[in-house]
Scaffold this active site. Sequence first.
Site, PDB file in Angstrom:
ATOM      1  CG  PHE A 141      45.479 -21.427   3.907  1.00 11.59           C
ATOM      2  CD1 PHE A 141      45.697 -21.259   2.598  1.00 11.59           C
ATOM      3  CD2 PHE A 141      46.355 -22.429   4.779  1.00 11.59           C
ATOM      4  CE1 PHE A 141      46.249 -21.993   1.671  1.00 11.59           C
ATOM      5  CE2 PHE A 141      46.979 -23.549   3.639  1.00 11.59           C
ATOM      6  CZ  PHE A 141      46.850 -22.993   2.303  1.00 11.59           C
ATOM      7  CG  ASP A 226      42.656 -25.788   9.660  1.00  6.60           C
ATOM      8  OD1 ASP A 226      43.657 -26.374  10.387  1.00  6.60           O
ATOM      9  OD2 ASP A 226      42.554 -25.560   8.654  1.00  6.60           O
ATOM     10  CE  LYS A 255      51.322 -25.952   7.515  1.00  7.28           C
ATOM     11  NZ  LYS A 255      50.075 -25.324   7.220  1.00  7.28           N
TER      12      LYS A 255
HETATM   13  C1  LIG Z   1      48.979 -25.564   6.105  1.00  7.14           C
HETATM   14  C2  LIG Z   1      47.618 -25.367   6.606  1.00  7.14           C
HETATM   15  C3  LIG Z   1      46.667 -26.514   5.860  1.00  7.14           C
HETATM   16  C4  LIG Z   1      46.921 -27.189   4.938  1.00  7.14           C
HETATM   17  O1  LIG Z   1      47.971 -28.088   5.071  1.00  7.14           O
HETATM   18  P1  LIG Z   1      48.682 -28.904   3.814  1.00  7.14           P
HETATM   19  O2  LIG Z   1      49.433 -29.902   4.659  1.00  7.14           O
HETATM   20  O3  LIG Z   1      49.491 -27.917   3.358  1.00  7.14           O
HETATM   21  O4  LIG Z   1      47.698 -29.473   3.021  1.00  7.14           O
HETATM   22  C5  LIG Z   1      45.490 -26.185   6.173  1.00  7.14           C
HETATM   23  N1  LIG Z   1      44.871 -25.202   7.418  1.00  7.14           N
HETATM   24  C6  LIG Z   1      45.890 -24.737   8.234  1.00  7.14           C
HETATM   25  C7  LIG Z   1      45.389 -23.698   9.353  1.00  7.14           C
HETATM   26  C8  LIG Z   1      47.224 -24.435   7.552  1.00  7.14           C
HETATM   27  O5  LIG Z   1      47.969 -23.815   8.270  1.00  7.14           O
END
Ligand SMILES: *Cc1c(COP(=O)(O)O)cnc(C)c1O
Length: 401
Positions: A141, A226, A255
């Site tokens: 994700f 990420d 985040k």
């Molecule tokens: C939440 C998340 C995203 C995307 O972040 P948004 O601010 O919702 O666009 C990307 N990678 C990971 C691992 C995430 O948990």
Amino acid sequence: MSTTADAIRSADAHSAHNYHPLPLVVASAEGAWMTDVEGRRYLDMLAGYSALNFGHGNRRLIDAARAQLERVTLTSRAFHHDRFAEFCTELAALCGKEMVLPMNTGAEAVETAVKTARKWGYEVKGVPDGHAKIVVAADNFHGRTTTIVSFSTDHDARDHFGPYTPGFEIVPYGDLTALAHAVTENTVAVLLEPIQGEAGVLVPPAGYLRGVRELTRERNVLFMADEIQSGLGRTGRTFACEHEDVVPDVYILGKALGGGVVPVSAVVADRDVLGVFRPGQHGSTFGGNPLACAVALEVIAMLRTGEFQGRATELGEHLHRELNLLVGGGAVTAVRGRGLWAGVDIDPSRGTGREISEKLMELGVLVKDTHGSTIRIAPPLVISKEDLDWGLDQLRSVLGA
Ligand SMILES: *Cc1c(COP(=O)(O)O)cnc(C)c1O
């Protein structure tokens, strides 16, 4: 008709149905607790998917935001502002890197990383133009943009959003052999979550991240981590990669960087990587704005003390000890995770993840289901041990354990 039902009906009538929220309507929140429009209180065991690592209404963060609100909130990058250099310097130092490219949302930071890797590939590595490949993991994700869903393996995320962006190769997560086969001379980057959150808090096999690091270094490929959900304290370290003493080439952050106050994201890397950008080649009107920098600077200062990483370690050990006691008792089939972060697989006989989440909500505990039978537990790192124990009591009660 209750205030809650009215508010939900009205939201359903006028908002796109791209989410399926639990049926509560939050009016205020403080620390690890939220209060709904009817005055009921709930323990937040999700923390906005780690956007709220420092809790709701954190005094230091609210004060930092308020002070900045009174000075200047937005300049665009057409002008310098007096919080920008400090933010970039401090964030780079926290990451042990040289440069920062600030954006707003996580998906934008991932997009920025994809563009960085491609440009680096053409201009530094020497990949023929238009041929760059990025290797990613199945069940990833990384966000919701057209390019990012192009390399998703989740049908809901991907179907009917094509045509898709080419240039991505998907391999099973945790499989170094598959990764080694997928990397070719046109590969510019490997993009991974050090722990896959959305997939159910999947921790890769021991040695995987180190293997990825060695492979990418040998083959002259960027390792892009990420850490949007796994980073900034959640797992007990500033970055989840630290659990294997691994330093990626590129950190992707979001985040918790915005302290639950404003969206702040960033790509952080050394000059030989982020130095590929020239004026006009990438940007964002709100990226690196004064309010975002002020809040993120306070987040960085809080992470510098190690207090929150320590809490995540200590409370996380407790959480996992308690959750593991449930495994094999008929209610829970598996528990995964690190620090104050757990994916709990519920035995289907006890209900779906969604049903368990709804029952927990009725008892005043908020979690989120994923992939049918899994619930995710990730409370704010400021939660007290007593509150955590109370939340676990409610979970045991719902599971009949
Ligand atoms: C939440 C998340 C995203 C995307 O972040 P948004 O601010 O919702 O666009 C990307 N990678 C990971 C691992 C995430 O948990």
